[in-house]
Scaffold this motif. Sequence first.
Motif, PDB file in Angstrom:
ATOM      1  N   VAL A   1      -5.493   2.734  -8.007  1.00 20.06           N
ATOM      2  CA  VAL A   1      -5.153   1.320  -7.888  1.00 20.06           C
ATOM      3  C   VAL A   1      -6.134   0.448  -8.666  1.00 20.06           C
ATOM      4  O   VAL A   1      -5.739  -0.545  -9.294  1.00 20.06           O
ATOM      5  N   CYS A   2      -7.418   0.809  -8.652  1.00 21.22           N
ATOM      6  CA  CYS A   2      -8.420   0.002  -9.356  1.00 21.22           C
ATOM      7  C   CYS A   2      -8.168  -0.018 -10.859  1.00 21.22           C
ATOM      8  O   CYS A   2      -8.258  -1.080 -11.502  1.00 21.22           O
ATOM      9  N   SER A   3      -7.872   1.139 -11.442  1.00 16.38           N
ATOM     10  CA  SER A   3      -7.612   1.177 -12.883  1.00 16.38           C
ATOM     11  C   SER A   3      -6.312   0.454 -13.226  1.00 16.38           C
ATOM     12  O   SER A   3      -6.211  -0.212 -14.269  1.00 16.38           O
TER      13      SER A   3
ATOM     14  N   THR B   1       0.833  -1.197   0.000  1.00 12.91           N
ATOM     15  CA  THR B   1       0.000   0.000   0.000  1.00 12.91           C
ATOM     16  C   THR B   1       0.863   1.239   0.000  1.00 12.91           C
ATOM     17  O   THR B   1       1.989   1.239   0.473  1.00 12.91           O
ATOM     18  N   VAL B   2       0.317   2.309  -0.529  1.00 13.94           N
ATOM     19  CA  VAL B   2       0.943   3.623  -0.474  1.00 13.94           C
ATOM     20  C   VAL B   2      -0.074   4.547   0.162  1.00 13.94           C
ATOM     21  O   VAL B   2      -1.080   4.897  -0.452  1.00 13.94           O
ATOM     22  N   THR B   3       0.119   4.916   1.378  1.00  6.28           N
ATOM     23  CA  THR B   3      -0.863   5.721   2.091  1.00  6.28           C
ATOM     24  C   THR B   3      -0.668   7.194   1.807  1.00  6.28           C
ATOM     25  O   THR B   3       0.350   7.615   1.261  1.00  6.28           O
ATOM     26  N   GLY B   4      -1.639   7.985   2.194  1.00  5.39           N
ATOM     27  CA  GLY B   4      -1.550   9.424   1.983  1.00  5.39           C
ATOM     28  C   GLY B   4      -1.024  10.144   3.205  1.00  5.39           C
ATOM     29  O   GLY B   4      -1.116  11.365   3.300  1.00  5.39           O
TER      30      GLY B   4
ATOM     31  N   ARG C   1      -0.433  -6.889  -7.449  1.00  3.27           N
ATOM     32  CA  ARG C   1       0.621  -6.203  -8.199  1.00  3.27           C
ATOM     33  C   ARG C   1       0.304  -4.729  -8.434  1.00  3.27           C
ATOM     34  O   ARG C   1       1.221  -3.906  -8.565  1.00  3.27           O
ATOM     35  N   ALA C   2      -0.973  -4.384  -8.523  1.00  5.82           N
ATOM     36  CA  ALA C   2      -1.353  -3.011  -8.842  1.00  5.82           C
ATOM     37  C   ALA C   2      -0.782  -1.977  -7.875  1.00  5.82           C
ATOM     38  O   ALA C   2      -0.261  -0.941  -8.319  1.00  5.82           O
ATOM     39  N   PRO C   3      -0.832  -2.178  -6.534  1.00  3.17           N
ATOM     40  CA  PRO C   3      -0.230  -1.178  -5.640  1.00  3.17           C
ATOM     41  C   PRO C   3       1.271  -1.020  -5.843  1.00  3.17           C
ATOM     42  O   PRO C   3       1.819   0.071  -5.668  1.00  3.17           O
ATOM     43  N   LEU C   4       1.939  -2.113  -6.217  1.00  7.22           N
ATOM     44  CA  LEU C   4       3.370  -2.026  -6.476  1.00  7.22           C
ATOM     45  C   LEU C   4       3.647  -1.208  -7.730  1.00  7.22           C
ATOM     46  O   LEU C   4       4.596  -0.425  -7.784  1.00  7.22           O
ATOM     47  N   VAL C   5       2.810  -1.397  -8.756  1.00  7.01           N
ATOM     48  CA  VAL C   5       2.945  -0.601  -9.977  1.00  7.01           C
ATOM     49  C   VAL C   5       2.693   0.870  -9.672  1.00  7.01           C
ATOM     50  O   VAL C   5       3.388   1.758 -10.180  1.00  7.01           O
ATOM     51  N   LEU C   6       1.710   1.147  -8.813  1.00  2.42           N
ATOM     52  CA  LEU C   6       1.437   2.524  -8.408  1.00  2.42           C
ATOM     53  C   LEU C   6       2.657   3.143  -7.734  1.00  2.42           C
ATOM     54  O   LEU C   6       3.062   4.270  -8.062  1.00  2.42           O
ATOM     55  N   ALA C   7       3.267   2.404  -6.820  1.00  2.00           N
ATOM     56  CA  ALA C   7       4.439   2.920  -6.100  1.00  2.00           C
ATOM     57  C   ALA C   7       5.609   3.143  -7.049  1.00  2.00           C
ATOM     58  O   ALA C   7       6.338   4.135  -6.934  1.00  2.00           O
TER      59      ALA C   7
ATOM     60  N   ASN D   1       3.714  10.108  -2.379  1.00  2.00           N
ATOM     61  CA  ASN D   1       2.810   9.210  -1.679  1.00  2.00           C
ATOM     62  C   ASN D   1       1.375   9.414  -2.130  1.00  2.00           C
ATOM     63  O   ASN D   1       0.434   9.198  -1.385  1.00  2.00           O
ATOM     64  N   SER D   2       1.182   9.873  -3.365  1.00  2.00           N
ATOM     65  CA  SER D   2      -0.154  10.097  -3.890  1.00  2.00           C
ATOM     66  C   SER D   2      -0.861   8.774  -4.134  1.00  2.00           C
ATOM     67  O   SER D   2      -0.230   7.746  -4.378  1.00  2.00           O
ATOM     68  N   GLU D   3      -2.189   8.800  -4.077  1.00  2.00           N
ATOM     69  CA  GLU D   3      -2.974   7.603  -4.317  1.00  2.00           C
ATOM     70  C   GLU D   3      -3.310   7.434  -5.791  1.00  2.00           C
ATOM     71  O   GLU D   3      -3.976   6.476  -6.166  1.00  2.00           O
ATOM     72  N   VAL D   4      -2.886   8.362  -6.640  1.00  2.00           N
ATOM     73  CA  VAL D   4      -3.096   8.264  -8.085  1.00  2.00           C
ATOM     74  C   VAL D   4      -1.805   8.652  -8.805  1.00  2.00           C
ATOM     75  O   VAL D   4      -0.935   9.318  -8.244  1.00  2.00           O
ATOM     76  N   VAL D   5      -1.705   8.216 -10.048  1.00  2.00           N
ATOM     77  CA  VAL D   5      -0.594   8.609 -10.915  1.00  2.00           C
ATOM     78  C   VAL D   5      -1.177   8.995 -12.265  1.00  2.00           C
ATOM     79  O   VAL D   5      -2.299   8.610 -12.606  1.00  2.00           O
ATOM     80  N   THR D   6      -0.436   9.744 -13.037  1.00  2.00           N
ATOM     81  CA  THR D   6      -0.886  10.132 -14.370  1.00  2.00           C
ATOM     82  C   THR D   6      -0.455   9.086 -15.393  1.00  2.00           C
ATOM     83  O   THR D   6       0.433   8.266 -15.141  1.00  2.00           O
ATOM     84  N   ARG D   7      -1.086   9.147 -16.562  1.00  2.00           N
ATOM     85  CA  ARG D   7      -0.703   8.240 -17.647  1.00  2.00           C
ATOM     86  C   ARG D   7       0.747   8.478 -18.056  1.00  2.00           C
ATOM     87  O   ARG D   7       1.470   7.528 -18.393  1.00  2.00           O
ATOM     88  N   GLU D   8       1.183   9.727 -18.002  1.00  2.00           N
ATOM     89  CA  GLU D   8       2.570  10.041 -18.351  1.00  2.00           C
ATOM     90  C   GLU D   8       3.544   9.402 -17.364  1.00  2.00           C
ATOM     91  O   GLU D   8       4.614   8.920 -17.760  1.00  2.00           O
TER      92      GLU D   8
END
Length: 459
Positions: free
Chosen positions: A192-194, A77-80, A112-118, A126-133
């Motif tokens: 994380v869901c997307s 997890t990556v918390t805020g 795996r999704a939270p790891l990809v987010l991190a 420590n944002s809960e979202v990332v951009t496509r870029e």
Amino acid sequence: MGNTESVVVQKRLARFRPEERPLIEGVFERLQGDGGSGKVLTLESFKSSMDTLASDSMIKRVYRAACCVESGAGTATVTGSGKAITAATSGVSREQLVVFLADLLRGTAEERAPLVLAMSQEGAGNSEVVTREQVSQFLQDVLSSVVKILVSRERLRGWKLDRMGDVSMGVKLLAEQMCSELKASERGTCDVCSLEDWVFRVSQVAAYLELLVSEGLAVVLPNRPPLTLLPACLEAPWSKLKCLLDLPTLMFLAPQLPDSYSAPWRLLFTTQLHGESFSRMVAGLSKRGPTLLLIRDTRGHVFGAFASHAWEVKPQFQGDSRCFLFSVYPRLRVYTATGYNQHFMYLNQNQQTMPNGLGMGGQHGYFGLWLDSDFGRGHSRARPKCTTYGSPQLSADEEFTLDYAEVWAVGKPPAPEEGEEGRGKRSVLDMDPEVQAMMEMAGKTLHSQGLREPEEDED
């Protein structure tokens, strides 16, 4: 780890075979010997293991993701609340490393999704979202590392990196293609869901990460051979050749071929070596099994087609729905058969056409791509009168001029016909009598119509 290890870690280890578990648990001690500090691993530990196989930015991404694992909660997890930044400062514990390895090597898309987010975040964010870029930059780092691993581990399988296309451009194009499958919000962000949905649908994400982590951290599991990302290459004159393919493009195209076509790729024809002769190209690909054609037009667009059957000079339609068209530059895409009709590939005197319409001088409606027997001219879209509306334009211009072409055999050649066994290996310059007669007749027809000057040195 003894009795103090958590239930979560025990469940993660249960995913591995009994003989594999000591190897997973032993990674921590080995990395600690490369620069660990006390009970945690530092960034230097990861750099010592991965520095020859990945960029500095990619190593930091892997380290940051491992730091963000909440082993007690059972997920990464990556918390805020800034916890990710604190974890990155303190290092990676033994339990965090086990959960990280288990989730990347044997985990689900949800894990795996939270790891990809991190790994997609910039710096110690420590944002809960990332951009496509941000995801695209993460993918470019991953793909560059994968290429580096293939080269350093000598897994190119006959391909020559210095005689192929630009790797850096291929990395950008493949990253863009993979990101095109990512469903971002209206603001262009991904949570994380997307990312979970994306990792589930785009299997290459997990495959490339598995290769990166297993090679970078030397996690060698028995009975699990290294991933094969490239087809073997045979019979290519590399000393004289500069091919259109680059490694990332090859990594993308090879999995698109039907599973039965796992034979080594063989170069059949290229304008660089064999000249701009349509008859020589037909001679090179005739009766050679499934083939892949690559074309570059005079404006720099690169595209092509896959033919699922061996080419033969006959009026009947050939091939099946496994035929497809594709573009390489400026975008990497695959376009499968429309299903509108069964005209997948055909090669004869009046209509000489490749997958769903890659042909020369065809008079009926066709989909996608064809070449004229007056070598150098082509068309890359369905004609308006054809009902395959919305077919892709692969070239820069609908009516394009060919600059370069190459043909690869990508499947098992058909069995030789009776009486052909003693012929031996044919050269690309050898012409079948049937093909020779067809080409001579086509040339005479074009000349009589004032469309072509006779060639003094025709084959």
